[in-house]
Scaffold this active site. Structure first.
Site, mmCIF file in Angstrom:
data_model
loop_
_atom_site.group_PDB
_atom_site.id
_atom_site.type_symbol
_atom_site.label_atom_id
_atom_site.label_comp_id
_atom_site.label_asym_id
_atom_site.label_seq_id
_atom_site.Cartn_x
_atom_site.Cartn_y
_atom_site.Cartn_z
ATOM 1 C CG HIS A 1 -1.983 -0.963 1.298
ATOM 2 N ND1 HIS A 1 -1.752 -2.310 1.418
ATOM 3 C CD2 HIS A 1 -3.341 -0.812 1.250
ATOM 4 C CE1 HIS A 1 -2.913 -2.954 1.448
ATOM 5 N NE2 HIS A 1 -3.897 -2.066 1.342
ATOM 6 C CG ASP B 1 5.265 -4.970 8.172
ATOM 7 O OD1 ASP B 1 6.372 -5.530 8.205
ATOM 8 O OD2 ASP B 1 4.260 -5.408 8.764
ATOM 9 C CG HIS C 1 1.168 -3.613 6.894
ATOM 10 N ND1 HIS C 1 1.961 -4.633 6.436
ATOM 11 C CD2 HIS C 1 0.316 -3.314 5.867
ATOM 12 C CE1 HIS C 1 1.616 -4.943 5.199
ATOM 13 N NE2 HIS C 1 0.614 -4.167 4.834
#
Length: 305
Positions: free
Chosen positions: A205, A249, A245
């Site tokens: 993302h 990350d 996450h």
């Protein structure tokens, strides 16, 4: 030839020899002075390493530093100096830290910072679903822009960077499969849609959003890039709040976006040079194109060469 004549000749010869010898000595002395001067001059010019009694350390960089040089480093390079300070700080933290036991969940500072938001989303599943849907819409915006830049504008750099990024993410994500956080708040509206499994490390993302934003900045689409950066920050907060996450990350996702955008640019330039060098007509044969925006707002693909 009488004795008096011999005496005069001998005296004249001796005087001449004496003067000649004196002249030679004076010439040699002057040469010695010139050589000494040259040695002194050379001594000033030559580095200390050429003198036998100084040792090899005298030629090292730090031995030549003056107090002015040291203060100049601090003045002109404050950021590396700050990094040097933080290096020693975190060395102290690392070597005195009590490590998390294998039976305990990982400690994540981002989870601690978003604890209140996590409780809010946990108590209101509908709000969690709405935010997940909005985040999925933002991911769609990223993909649309990246594909648009390639297919419509003829600029493949962002697309190549995204392919690089997701390939590397797949390799690393499968190599080290991190445990799902205990308090994970899933949603069927979140991307990937349908509560399917996903790799935690690293965040695609965030990385894709960075790649799109960097491409916008190259094209001087400042407002759109700032919008993407703002939405990326909000996305990061939501992912931490839902425990979707870990902090690492998301941080690596930012770095991955920057890295693969840079590598994509290097790849693009390298391939252009190779294609141009091997082309008899001096073109890339349609492999790489740039785009040109006309006044009517339409894009026309033009050759990069």
């Amino acid at each position: 030839m009488n004795a008096e004549t011999l005496h005069l000749r001998y005296s004249s010869s001796s005087s001449f020899n004496t003067r000649s010898h004196s002249s030679i000595n004076e010439f040699q002395f002057e040469n010695m002075e010139m050589e000494d001067d040259n040695k002194i001059t050379d001594m000033k010019k030559r580095p200390p390493s050429e003198f036998g009694d100084s040792g090899w350390l005298s030629n090292t960089f730090f031995m030549r530093l003056t107090a002015r040089d040291v203060f100049g480093v601090v003045k002109n390079h404050p950021i590396p100096c700050i990094f040097a300070t933080t290096l020693f700080f975190f060395m102290g933290v690392e070597y005195t830290l009590h490590m998390v036991p294998s039976s305990s969940p990982p400690f994540d500072l981002g989870f601690v910072a978003t604890r209140s938001l996590h409780r809010l989303l946990d108590s209101k599943p509908a709000l969690n679903t709405v935010l997940a849907g909005l985040n999925t819409g933002f991911v769609g915006m990223q993909m649309v822009y990246i594909v648009w830049a390639f297919l419509i504008e003829g600029r493949p750099r962002a697309t190549i960077a995204t392919l690089f990024m997701f390939t590397c993410r797949g390799i690393l994500g499968y190599s080290t499969q991190l445990p799902l956080p205990e308090d994970f708040l899933g949603s069927g509206a979140d991307f990937p849609v349908g509560n399917v499994s996903f790799f935690l490390f690293y965040s695609g993302h965030v990385a894709a959003s960075v790649i799109a934003s960097l491409d916008m900045k190259r094209m001087q689409r400042w407002k759109l890039s700032y919008l993407f950066d703002t939405l990326n920050v909000l996305q990061t907060v939501r992912l931490l709040s839902t425990r979707g996450h870990y902090t690492i990350d998301l941080a690596v996702g930012v770095g991955a976006g920057i890295l693969f955008d840079s590598l994509s640019g290097k790849y693009e330039e390298k391939r252009k040079k190779e294609l141009l060098a091997g082309s008899p007509d001096g073109s890339t044969n349609g492999a790489f194109h740039n785009s040109k925006l006309h006044e009517n707002g339409e894009y026309s693909s033009v050759s990069a060469d």
